[in-house]
Design an enzyme around this catalytic site. Structure first.
Site, PDB file in Angstrom:
ATOM      1  N   THR B  45     -28.631 -48.133   2.801  1.00  0.00           N
ATOM      2  CA  THR B  45     -27.250 -48.475   2.698  1.00  0.00           C
ATOM      3  C   THR B  45     -28.156 -49.805   2.548  1.00  0.00           C
ATOM      4  OG1 THR B  45     -25.985 -46.955   4.412  1.00  0.00           O
ATOM      5  CG2 THR B  45     -24.868 -49.421   3.730  1.00  0.00           C
ATOM      6  N   TYR B 133     -37.170 -41.739  10.729  1.00  0.00           N
ATOM      7  CA  TYR B 133     -35.239 -41.600   9.521  1.00  0.00           C
ATOM      8  C   TYR B 133     -35.636 -40.162   8.830  1.00  0.00           C
ATOM      9  CZ  TYR B 133     -31.730 -44.436   6.428  1.00  0.00           C
ATOM     10  OH  TYR B 133     -30.722 -44.668   5.074  1.00  0.00           O
ATOM     11  N   LYS B 161     -33.214 -40.024  13.617  1.00  0.00           N
ATOM     12  CA  LYS B 161     -31.677 -39.667  13.068  1.00  0.00           C
ATOM     13  C   LYS B 161     -31.648 -39.236  11.862  1.00  0.00           C
ATOM     14  CE  LYS B 161     -29.948 -43.199   9.907  1.00  0.00           C
ATOM     15  NZ  LYS B 161     -29.810 -42.357   8.245  1.00  0.00           N
TER      16      LYS B 161
END
Lengths: 294, 294
Positions: B45, B133, B161
């Site tokens: 993001t 990630y 994550k």
């Protein structure tokens, strides 16, 4: 420039990603001497994605100087950002490239409109003709026929480099595209193990990984297929089979580094995180190359 | 640091990719004031993939200065090359980050051994704890349970994550992983529209896109789910539904820029080739935000 055999050499670098000028010059000279129809510098095989802008510019300068106009030079200018790809296109043009190759490198998955705008911007950055680099295996973006047709209306966009078809025959895929593309818009294929079939089916070009290190053998296959000699093309392709098996197992990018070392053309490792193929596989590389000596 | 709500702000930049310090500082301060459990700077993001190393360092410095220790700061250090990711990890540590987030960015598709070596190298570059990630949507690499378990043995690697599960329930996926992971190894999820369910199912953290701009609303949902109040969590999640629909249609990265402008938090465009969402969709963004005002 976009017909026949386009050979994609690796870019020899040190561990910091600094181009080894002598090794690169030797590779490029070898391709020109063999008589390939064009050279694809800084393609996926050339590791463009891992190289800095200054090193990419240096690589083009070295190749241009070595070639001295003998063979058309197509240069990969893909980058994650549009402004970077435009700058790379400018660098390549200034350094003397004859054509550009653009892949839609992505992080955030891209829409068709985004890829169109990206290509239009890069195509507009120079006067050089540009190859659409349709390589879903690395970019994760697949060009629809609609998008290729839309892009073909941009004057600098001259041709498309297609991956091997998944669901269709070469003939069906090319016929469907050619019916919608401008006259003279060339269609080439990458995916070395499908090249004989692609050329026999009427593809305009083979964008070849293996030709970057074995130009004579790849040229023999290309010329046989271009002449419509299916038996000879298949015979020559069969000699490549052990190499195709290695390409499929380890990825051609990794195998090419082992081939270059085995052939004593250059000694370098791929860019980390990419690792060399395991030592246990090296005898298979040697054997595959042995089977390709004339 | 790896439990509860982790909010991922966009990184406001100008068209050349230069970070807007005041706008970024405002965003980060807003998150700390709202009381999020951690901030995920330079995640997907945050557009880390599109930013230069100096700008990424500047963004961390701005955030550290703004936060002054109020909220743990996790910084994305993903890069295509291992040496670059290691350098970014060093930069983030030096600038005062509290944790690192590493995605296996790829061009040549990576093997499990390559990703393992890449993570081991980056984890070894600093003393900071590191988040795996696992974001196949952008990196095209999916972590197998085996690889996560293997990585969890590296001391600095603290948590994973995860993307929303495709074939399994949250409970089944987490139970299978927890049975093999070290005691205390946290499992968090991204994929905003699945967060309520993930937290209600016992996930340790929500790595949240929307919380980067709507921290209060995301916190309310998080706290309800953490308290096991399914009815309230579902009610709050329902208010987000029009936004989830937009996220799924256009990609949350693009929608967040429109949200920021609508909320007058900052005015910037995503990094080209990524384009803003179409103007016709802006009223839907405004309506979705309207429905989330208290």
């Amino acid at each position: 420039m976009f017909r026949g055999l386009s050979a994609f050499p690796p870019t020899p670098t040190d561990a910091d990603g600094i181009v080894q000028p002598d090794a690169l010059s030797r590779l490029v000279d070898r391709l020109a001497t063999a008589g390939v129809d064009s050279i694809g510098l800084l393609g996926s095989t050339g590791g463009y994605a891992y190289l800095s802008r200054p090193e990419r510019r240096r690589a083009v300068e070295i190749a241009v100087k070595t070639l001295a106009g003998r063979t058309p030079l197509i240069v990969g200018v893909g980058a994650l950002r549009t402004d970077e790809a435009m700058a790379l296109a400018g660098d390549a043009a200034k350094a003397g490239a004859n054509g550009l190759l653009l892949a839609p490198v992505s992080y955030t998955p891209l829409t068709e409109d985004e890829v169109f705008a990206h290509f239009a911007a890069v195509a507009g950055a120079t006067d050089l003709p540009l190859v659409i680099y349709n390589n879903p295996g690395t970019t994760k973006f697949t060009f629809s026929p609609d998008l290729i047709v839309r892009l073909s209306a941009i004057p600098q966009i001259a041709t498309v480099k297609m991956p091997l078809p998944v669901d269709a025959s070469f003939e069906a895929e090319m016929a469907a595209l050619r019916a919608r593309l401008p006259q003279g818009f060339a269609i080439g294929y990458s995916g070395d193990w499908g090249a004989a079939e692609a050329l026999l089916s009427g593809a305009d070009a083979w964008y070849s990984v293996v030709a970057g290190l074995l130009p004579a053998q790849a040229l023999a296959l290309t010329r046989a297929a271009q002449a419509g000699d299916a038996a000879e093309a298949h015979r020559l392709n069969q000699a490549f089979d052990p190499l195709w098996t290695l390409f499929k197992q380890f990825g051609s990018f990794r195998v090419m580094y082992a081939m270059a070392a085995t052939l004593d053309l250059f000694h370098a490792a791929p860019h980390r995180p990419v690792l060399p193929i395991p030592d246990e596989a090296l005898p298979r590389v040697a054997a595959a190359l042995e089977g390709l000596q004339d």
